[in-house]
Enzyme design. Structure first.
Site, mmCIF file in Angstrom:
data_model
loop_
_atom_site.group_PDB
_atom_site.id
_atom_site.type_symbol
_atom_site.label_atom_id
_atom_site.label_comp_id
_atom_site.label_asym_id
_atom_site.label_seq_id
_atom_site.Cartn_x
_atom_site.Cartn_y
_atom_site.Cartn_z
ATOM 1 N N GLU A 170 -58.328 0.591 -19.140
ATOM 2 C CA GLU A 170 -57.084 -0.144 -19.396
ATOM 3 C C GLU A 170 -56.872 -0.296 -20.900
ATOM 4 O O GLU A 170 -57.747 -0.799 -21.613
ATOM 5 C CB GLU A 170 -57.131 -1.517 -18.733
ATOM 6 N N LYS A 183 -55.642 -24.213 -18.451
ATOM 7 C CA LYS A 183 -56.073 -23.781 -19.774
ATOM 8 C C LYS A 183 -55.241 -22.573 -20.187
ATOM 9 O O LYS A 183 -55.506 -21.443 -19.766
ATOM 10 C CB LYS A 183 -57.561 -23.418 -19.809
ATOM 11 N N ILE A 221 -64.219 -10.431 -17.826
ATOM 12 C CA ILE A 221 -64.232 -11.901 -17.793
ATOM 13 C C ILE A 221 -64.147 -12.397 -16.361
ATOM 14 O O ILE A 221 -64.790 -13.386 -15.988
ATOM 15 C CB ILE A 221 -63.091 -12.475 -18.661
ATOM 16 N N GLY A 222 -63.368 -11.716 -15.535
ATOM 17 C CA GLY A 222 -63.276 -12.099 -14.131
ATOM 18 C C GLY A 222 -64.628 -12.030 -13.436
ATOM 19 O O GLY A 222 -64.979 -12.910 -12.637
ATOM 20 N N GLY A 265 -56.659 -12.206 -16.019
ATOM 21 C CA GLY A 265 -57.167 -11.687 -17.278
ATOM 22 C C GLY A 265 -57.953 -10.408 -17.050
ATOM 23 O O GLY A 265 -57.746 -9.690 -16.065
ATOM 24 N N SER A 266 -58.880 -10.141 -17.938
ATOM 25 C CA SER A 266 -59.612 -8.872 -17.903
ATOM 26 C C SER A 266 -60.671 -8.870 -16.799
ATOM 27 O O SER A 266 -61.184 -9.919 -16.392
ATOM 28 C CB SER A 266 -60.285 -8.616 -19.251
ATOM 29 N N THR A 267 -61.012 -7.672 -16.355
ATOM 30 C CA THR A 267 -62.024 -7.528 -15.309
ATOM 31 C C THR A 267 -63.402 -8.028 -15.756
ATOM 32 O O THR A 267 -64.069 -8.731 -14.986
ATOM 33 C CB THR A 267 -62.092 -6.068 -14.845
ATOM 34 N N CYS A 325 -50.769 -6.119 -16.714
ATOM 35 C CA CYS A 325 -51.923 -5.644 -15.944
ATOM 36 C C CYS A 325 -51.536 -4.553 -14.962
ATOM 37 O O CYS A 325 -52.353 -3.705 -14.614
ATOM 38 C CB CYS A 325 -52.581 -6.810 -15.218
ATOM 39 N N GLU A 358 -56.996 -12.232 -10.599
ATOM 40 C CA GLU A 358 -56.008 -11.157 -10.793
ATOM 41 C C GLU A 358 -56.368 -10.501 -12.108
ATOM 42 O O GLU A 358 -56.191 -11.086 -13.175
ATOM 43 C CB GLU A 358 -54.586 -11.739 -10.795
#
Length: 501
Positions: A395, A185, A242-243, A238-240, A294, A260
């Site tokens: 960030e 995706k 969302i992770g 991606g972002s923390t 990142c 990551e």
């Protein structure tokens, strides 16, 4: 539906999904419009995947893995196909670079370097897979134990917008090298080169269903893939926040997860450093890819005895960074991905002003001649910050660096580790012992010593703390896409009777 056939990407106005080896429309006819961030102009329309399309892709990948030939191919044959993917990409290098620039607004030099690495990723894993095998273990008595490496299955791979082709290569190459099937995706903002990569995989001989490309929204398609019971693994960059959400959702089906995530990487310059090299490397570390990395070294710490000398050179060169036509070799820094990200960056800069920091360079939305409708932000250097400021702790994901002093090695390490993140870091010192001590003390997955480069094929890339877990771009990545099966056998000449019956 039509079979995938090679076309010039730059003449296209429309891109299809790739499911089960075919270019297909989305089930509901929805599309994504993708824009050139440098100009604000529409590039193309892309079929927008729905849950139904994601379902088709997962079932195709499942069928290809469970009943297809790819996972059963000899390693040497899969290696040959990966090398062919790389060869086709190399033959279409200029096309891929141009499309990446159009879709992201990044500079020519950045796009060229990233496409080169994407190609090298496939070449690296074509070689690495040949030596990826189990082991034989010595056991007491008349027992024999060996292990097998088996592909984990169907993998959902969610790609960020800042490195569309390179991040796709980081994930697709090791997964298919070991025999997995993937559903990729891409980010909705930058889906084009991932679609082309899917077509190239098919052209190179990857069987139908092994590589599927379904651009769509994260909330709909991304979550559907993460929660799907027929998906065995999720790899996300991606972002923390969302992770964390992905990790929660994946737990319901106990999926393997590689994350990551974000970073707020420190850059330590000691008094014995080569100042000119440190200045140039520090500029690259934050302004490369317009700061949309990142592992961008966005916290610059300088030993107080050389602070003034360093900053005089650093500020002078930061002012020379040229924004402009991404296709020009003279351009140092490209566009920001969209207006929303420009607003995020500017919000952080304004918060620094409000908290009493000093803007030494930049600090404003940029107006670039000839590109007035694009999305740009000035290279920005902020001084007089404190550790509790938002710009120091959070960030920003843009061309903004905060600068502070430190007294000694102990304080430098303390400042470097004063963050919830732990992805990248850099150390500048001619003292090898000091550089080694500091590198060992920094809580980060990557430490760059006297160099600004964080990622090359073969070097593990990943983070500590809330920067995620798992390592990509290295031989160890192959283990993230495989199961280890332990096989124990008895070769004695007397039957075993452990219960003594």
């Amino acid at each position: 539906m039509s079979t995938v056939e090679e076309k010039s990407t730059l003449k296209r106005e429309y891109y299809h999904l790739i499911i089960n080896g075919e270019k297909v429309e989305s089930s509901n006819g929805a599309t994504i419009e993708t824009y050139n961030p440098a100009t604000g102009e529409l590039i193309a329309k892309v079929a927008k995947a729905s849950k139904e399309d994601a379902e088709r892709a997962v079932l195709a990948a499942r069928e290809a893995f469970d009943h297809g030939k790819w996972s059963k191919y000899p390693v040497s044959r899969r290696s040959q196909v990966l090398n062919k993917i790389a060869a086709i990409m190399r033959s279409r290098f200029n096309e891929l670079v141009e499309l990446e620039i159009l879709d992201t607004g990044k500079s020519l030099s950045a796009a060229q370097g990233q496409v080169h690495q994407a190609i090298e990723d496939f070449e690296f894993y074509a070689a690495a897979i040949v030596g990826h095998r189990g082991v034989v273990n010595n056991l007491p008595g008349q027992f024999h134990n060996y292990t097998e490496k088996e592909a984990v299955g169907v993998c959902a791979q969610i790609i960020p917008w800042n490195y569309p082709l390179m991040m796709a290569a980081w994930k697709v190459a090791p997964a298919i090298a070991v025999g997995c099937s993937v559903v990729v995706k891409p980010a909705s903002l930058t889906p084009l080169t991932a679609i082309i990569l899917g077509e190239i995989c098919l052209e190179a001989g990857v069987p139908a269903g092994v590589v599927n490309i379904v651009p769509g929204s994260g909330a709909e398609v991304g979550n559907y893939l993460v929660e799907h019971e027929k998906v065995d693994k999720v790899a996300f960059t991606g972002s923390t926040p969302i992770g964390k959400d992905i990790m929660k959702k994946a737990s319901d089906t106990l999926k393997r997860v590689t994350l990551e995530l974000g970073g707020k990487s420190p850059n330590l310059v000691f008094e014995d450093a080569d100042i000119d090299a440190a200045v140039d490397g520090s500029l690259y570390g934050i302004f490369y890819n317009s700061g949309q990395s990142c592992e961008a070294r966005s916290r610059l710490y300088i030993q107080e005895s050389i602070y003034d000398a360093f900053m005089e050179k650093f500020v002078a060169k930061a002012k020379q960074i040229k924004l402009g036509d991404p296709f020009s070799k003279e351009t140092h820094m490209g566009a920001i991905i969209d207006q929303a990200q420009v607003d995020v960056i500017d919000g952080y800069v304004q918060s620094a002003r409000e908290e009493g920091a000093t803007i030494l360079v930049g600090g404003n939305v940029a107006n670039v001649d000839g590109f007035e409708k694009g999305f740009w932000y000035e290279p920005t250097v902020i001084a007089d910050v404190t550790q509790n400021m938002k710009v120091v702790q959070e960030e920003i994901f843009g061309p903004v660096v905060v600068v502070s002093k430190f007294k000694d090695e102990k304080e430098a390490i303390q400042l470097a580790n004063d963050t919830e993140f732990g992805l990248g870091s850099a150390v500048w010192s001619k003292d090898g012992a000091r550089a080694t001590r500091v590198a060992n003390a920094i809580q980060a997955g990557i430490v760059m010593v006297n160099c600004p480069f964080s990622a090359m094929p073969g070097t593990p890339f990943g983070g500590y703390k809330q920067s995620g877990f798992g390592r990509e771009l290295c031989i160890e990545t192959l283990d993230l896409y495989t199961e280890t099966k332990s096989i124990i056998s008895y070769y004695g000449n007397r039957p075993l009777n452990p219960l003594g019956l």
